[in-house]
Motif scaffolding. Structure first.
Motif, PDB file in Angstrom:
ATOM      1  N   UNK A 112       0.833  -1.208   0.000  1.00 19.00           N
ATOM      2  CA  UNK A 112       0.000   0.000   0.000  1.00 19.00           C
ATOM      3  C   UNK A 112       0.864   1.253   0.000  1.00 19.00           C
ATOM      4  N   UNK A 113       1.901   1.287   0.823  1.00 17.30           N
ATOM      5  CA  UNK A 113       2.738   2.489   0.944  1.00 17.30           C
ATOM      6  C   UNK A 113       3.553   2.737  -0.316  1.00 17.30           C
ATOM      7  N   UNK A 114       4.180   1.693  -0.846  1.00 15.63           N
ATOM      8  CA  UNK A 114       4.976   1.856  -2.064  1.00 15.63           C
ATOM      9  C   UNK A 114       4.102   2.241  -3.254  1.00 15.63           C
ATOM     10  N   UNK A 115       2.953   1.601  -3.387  1.00 17.27           N
ATOM     11  CA  UNK A 115       2.059   1.933  -4.500  1.00 17.27           C
ATOM     12  C   UNK A 115       1.552   3.366  -4.373  1.00 17.27           C
ATOM     13  N   UNK A 116       1.218   3.778  -3.151  1.00 21.26           N
ATOM     14  CA  UNK A 116       0.766   5.151  -2.934  1.00 21.26           C
ATOM     15  C   UNK A 116       1.848   6.148  -3.315  1.00 21.26           C
ATOM     16  N   UNK A 117       3.088   5.880  -2.907  1.00 18.84           N
ATOM     17  CA  UNK A 117       4.189   6.792  -3.216  1.00 18.84           C
ATOM     18  C   UNK A 117       4.454   6.851  -4.715  1.00 18.84           C
ATOM     19  N   UNK A 118       4.434   5.686  -5.383  1.00 18.61           N
ATOM     20  CA  UNK A 118       4.694   5.650  -6.826  1.00 18.61           C
ATOM     21  C   UNK A 118       3.596   6.379  -7.590  1.00 18.61           C
ATOM     22  N   UNK A 119       2.339   6.104  -7.239  1.00 12.28           N
ATOM     23  CA  UNK A 119       1.220   6.760  -7.928  1.00 12.28           C
ATOM     24  C   UNK A 119       1.214   8.255  -7.639  1.00 12.28           C
ATOM     25  N   UNK A 120       1.370   8.625  -6.368  1.00  8.41           N
ATOM     26  CA  UNK A 120       1.340  10.036  -6.001  1.00  8.41           C
ATOM     27  C   UNK A 120       2.440  10.836  -6.673  1.00  8.41           C
ATOM     28  N   UNK A 121       3.677  10.352  -6.597  1.00 11.69           N
ATOM     29  CA  UNK A 121       4.797  11.073  -7.200  1.00 11.69           C
ATOM     30  C   UNK A 121       4.727  11.008  -8.719  1.00 11.69           C
ATOM     31  N   UNK A 122       4.300   9.852  -9.262  1.00 11.55           N
ATOM     32  CA  UNK A 122       4.192   9.727 -10.708  1.00 11.55           C
ATOM     33  C   UNK A 122       3.191  10.702 -11.315  1.00 11.55           C
ATOM     34  N   UNK A 123       2.077  10.920 -10.643  1.00 15.30           N
ATOM     35  CA  UNK A 123       1.081  11.883 -11.120  1.00 15.30           C
ATOM     36  C   UNK A 123       1.547  13.307 -10.862  1.00 15.30           C
ATOM     37  N   UNK A 124       2.246  13.522  -9.752  1.00 11.25           N
ATOM     38  CA  UNK A 124       2.622  14.881  -9.344  1.00 11.25           C
ATOM     39  C   UNK A 124       3.748  15.461 -10.196  1.00 11.25           C
ATOM     40  N   UNK A 125       4.666  14.632 -10.702  1.00  8.11           N
ATOM     41  CA  UNK A 125       5.825  15.160 -11.434  1.00  8.11           C
ATOM     42  C   UNK A 125       5.402  15.958 -12.677  1.00  8.11           C
ATOM     43  N   UNK A 126       4.643  15.379 -13.618  1.00  9.44           N
ATOM     44  CA  UNK A 126       4.247  16.196 -14.780  1.00  9.44           C
ATOM     45  C   UNK A 126       3.310  17.341 -14.402  1.00  9.44           C
ATOM     46  N   UNK A 127       2.460  17.123 -13.393  1.00  9.84           N
ATOM     47  CA  UNK A 127       1.551  18.188 -12.970  1.00  9.84           C
ATOM     48  C   UNK A 127       2.314  19.363 -12.387  1.00  9.84           C
ATOM     49  N   UNK A 128       3.271  19.076 -11.504  1.00 10.14           N
ATOM     50  CA  UNK A 128       4.065  20.142 -10.892  1.00 10.14           C
ATOM     51  C   UNK A 128       4.916  20.857 -11.937  1.00 10.14           C
ATOM     52  N   UNK A 129       5.441  20.127 -12.910  1.00 11.90           N
ATOM     53  CA  UNK A 129       6.244  20.756 -13.965  1.00 11.90           C
ATOM     54  C   UNK A 129       5.392  21.708 -14.800  1.00 11.90           C
ATOM     55  N   UNK A 130       4.165  21.312 -15.085  1.00 17.91           N
ATOM     56  CA  UNK A 130       3.268  22.188 -15.842  1.00 17.91           C
ATOM     57  C   UNK A 130       2.957  23.459 -15.062  1.00 17.91           C
ATOM     58  N   UNK A 131       2.706  23.325 -13.760  1.00 17.31           N
ATOM     59  CA  UNK A 131       2.441  24.500 -12.936  1.00 17.31           C
ATOM     60  C   UNK A 131       3.668  25.409 -12.844  1.00 17.31           C
ATOM     61  N   UNK A 132       4.856  24.838 -12.904  1.00 15.88           N
ATOM     62  CA  UNK A 132       6.077  25.625 -12.722  1.00 15.88           C
ATOM     63  C   UNK A 132       6.546  26.297 -14.005  1.00 15.88           C
ATOM     64  N   UNK A 133       6.263  25.696 -15.177  1.00 13.91           N
ATOM     65  CA  UNK A 133       6.852  26.184 -16.427  1.00 13.91           C
ATOM     66  C   UNK A 133       5.864  26.821 -17.394  1.00 13.91           C
ATOM     67  N   UNK A 134       4.609  26.431 -17.365  1.00 15.27           N
ATOM     68  CA  UNK A 134       3.672  26.879 -18.387  1.00 15.27           C
ATOM     69  C   UNK A 134       2.648  27.851 -17.808  1.00 15.27           C
ATOM     70  N   UNK A 135       2.224  28.766 -18.661  1.00 11.39           N
ATOM     71  CA  UNK A 135       1.154  29.699 -18.305  1.00 11.39           C
ATOM     72  C   UNK A 135      -0.146  29.220 -18.929  1.00 11.39           C
ATOM     73  N   UNK A 136      -1.176  29.059 -18.104  1.00 10.40           N
ATOM     74  CA  UNK A 136      -2.474  28.630 -18.621  1.00 10.40           C
ATOM     75  C   UNK A 136      -3.571  29.181 -17.712  1.00 10.40           C
ATOM     76  N   UNK A 137      -4.777  29.183 -18.215  1.00 13.97           N
ATOM     77  CA  UNK A 137      -5.909  29.728 -17.460  1.00 13.97           C
ATOM     78  C   UNK A 137      -6.193  28.847 -16.238  1.00 13.97           C
ATOM     79  N   UNK A 138      -6.316  29.469 -15.090  1.00 12.41           N
ATOM     80  CA  UNK A 138      -6.601  28.751 -13.863  1.00 12.41           C
ATOM     81  C   UNK A 138      -5.366  28.212 -13.161  1.00 12.41           C
ATOM     82  N   UNK A 139      -4.185  28.647 -13.594  1.00 14.98           N
ATOM     83  CA  UNK A 139      -2.933  28.139 -12.994  1.00 14.98           C
ATOM     84  C   UNK A 139      -2.857  28.495 -11.517  1.00 14.98           C
ATOM     85  N   UNK A 140      -3.062  29.754 -11.194  1.00 15.61           N
ATOM     86  CA  UNK A 140      -2.970  30.184  -9.797  1.00 15.61           C
ATOM     87  C   UNK A 140      -4.110  29.614  -8.968  1.00 15.61           C
TER      88      UNK A 140
END
Length: 287
Positions: free
Chosen positions: A87-115
Motif C-alpha cells: 500500500x505504501x509503495x504503490x501510494x508513493x509511486x502513484x502520487x509522485x508519478x502523477x505529481x511530477x508532470x503536474x508540478x512541472x506544468x504549474x512551474x513552467x507553463x502559463x495557462x488559465x486557472x494556474x494560480x
C-alpha cells in the motif's frame, strides 16, 4: 584566537551535540528495553536496561498466525507487513508519478486557472483525514473495495498527490530555465530536456517527496482502522493498536512491534538518501 580557546570551543560544541543526541535517543532506549525485557510492567529507572532479556516478545509479534477455513495455519504478521509495504509503495509511486508532470506544468507553463488550481490543491490539505473517513467508507463500500489494498491506495494516493505537487512545483521553479534552453539549443525537444536535464537535477526533491508519501501512507492509522475490519487486511499501525486494549496494555509487545515496524522505513531512508546526494550535481551543463 589562541589554540586553547579553539580547543575549549570545540569541546563545548561536541558536548552540546552529545547532549542533543542523548536527549533524542533516550526514548528509543526505553522502547528497546521494553521490547527485549522479560517483564510486562514498566519500572522507573534512569538507565533503561532490559530486565530478564529475552526474544519472546519479538517471536510473539512476528510469529503471529491465522487459521483458514480448512484448518491450515498462515503467517499473519508477514501478510500484514506485506499489506503495509504494498500500500505504501504503490501510494508513493502513484502520487509522485502523477505529481511530477503536474508540478512541472504549474512551474513552467502559463495557462488559465494556474494560480487558482494551486490554491485549490493547497486547500485540500487543510481538511483532516477523519473528516473524510465516512464518505470514503461509503464510496469504497459501494465499489466493494473495503478490506482491500486497492481501496487504501485510492484513498492515500488522492491525498498524497496535492502535497507532492506543491512540493515538486517549488523544486522545478528553483531549477534555472537556462539548463533546458541549453539542451534545446543542442537539438533536444522540450520533453527530452525535461527527462534528461530537469529530472536528474530534481532528483533530491523527488526522493524526499517519495519518502514523505511513503511514510504518510505507512504510518496512517485513522483511515486504515475505519476501512479495515479483517485482521488479514490490517496494516501495521492497526496491528500495533491492538496491543493496547481498553482494560489491558501489552507495552512489551507494542515496543517489539514498533521496532519491527520501523525497520522498513529506516531501510528506505538509507536508499533514498543516496539518490538525494547523487542528484545534487546531476543534470548540469559544462561551462
Amino acid at each position: 584566537m589562541t589554540p586553547r580557546k579553539d580547543l575549549l570551543e570545540s569541546v563545548a560544541a561536541h558536548a552540546v551535540v552529545l547532549l542533543a543526541v542523548a536527549f533524542s535517543l533516550y526514548p528509543i532506549l526505553w522502547v528497546v528495553s521494553l521490547a527485549f525485557s522479560g517483564t510486562t510492567t514498566l519500572e522507573a529507572q534512569v538507565l533503561p536496561v532490559p530486565a530478564e532479556p529475552t526474544l519472546d516478545n519479538m517471536r510473539e509479534v512476528v510469529g503471529s498466525q491465522w487459521v483458514d477455513t480448512q484448518g491450515d495455519s498462515h503467517w499473519l504478521f508477514g501478510r500484514q507487513l506485506l499489506n503495509s509495504l504494498v500500500v505504501s509503495l504503490t501510494t508513493a509511486v502513484v502520487g509522485v508519478g502523477v505529481a511530477i508532470p503536474t508540478a512541472y506544468a504549474f512551474a513552467r507553463f502559463e495557462f488559465i486557472g494556474r494560480r487558482e488550481g494551486m490554491r485549490l490543491l493547497l486547500a485540500t490539505q487543510m481538511f483532516p483525514a477523519v473528516a473524510s473517513a465516512v464518505p470514503l467508507f461509503m464510496i469504497l463500500e459501494t465499489l466493494e473495495l473495503l478490506n482491500t489494498r486497492t481501496g487504501l491506495v485510492l484513498c492515500y494516493a488522492s491525498t498524497s498527490v496535492p502535497f507532492a505537487v506543491f512540493q515538486l512545483r517549488s523544486a522545478f521553479e528553483a531549477i534555472p530555465v537556462d539548463l533546458e534552453e541549453a539542451a534545446m539549443v543542442d537539438g533536444a525537444t522540450q520533453f527530452q530536456a525535461f527527462i534528461k536535464v530537469v529530472l536528474p537535477v530534481a532528483r533530491p526533491a523527488i526522493a524526499v517527496t517519495f519518502l514523505f508519501a511513503f511514510m504518510t501512507a505507512y504510518n496512517e492509522f485513522i483511515l486504515a482502522a475505519t476501512l479495515l475490519d479483517d485482521e488479514r487486511a490490517f496494516t501495521l499501525p492497526v496491528v500495533l493498536q491492538r496491543f493496547i486494549g481498553e482494560y489491558d496494555a501489552r507495552w512489551d509487545l507494542f515496543a517489539a512491534g514498533a521496532i519491527v515496524v520501523s525497520l522498513p522505513v529506516m531501510l528506505l531512508f538509507y536508499q533514498v538518501q543516496r539518490h538525494m546526494v547523487a542528484g545534487l550535481g546531476a543534470g548540469g551543463v559544462k561551462g
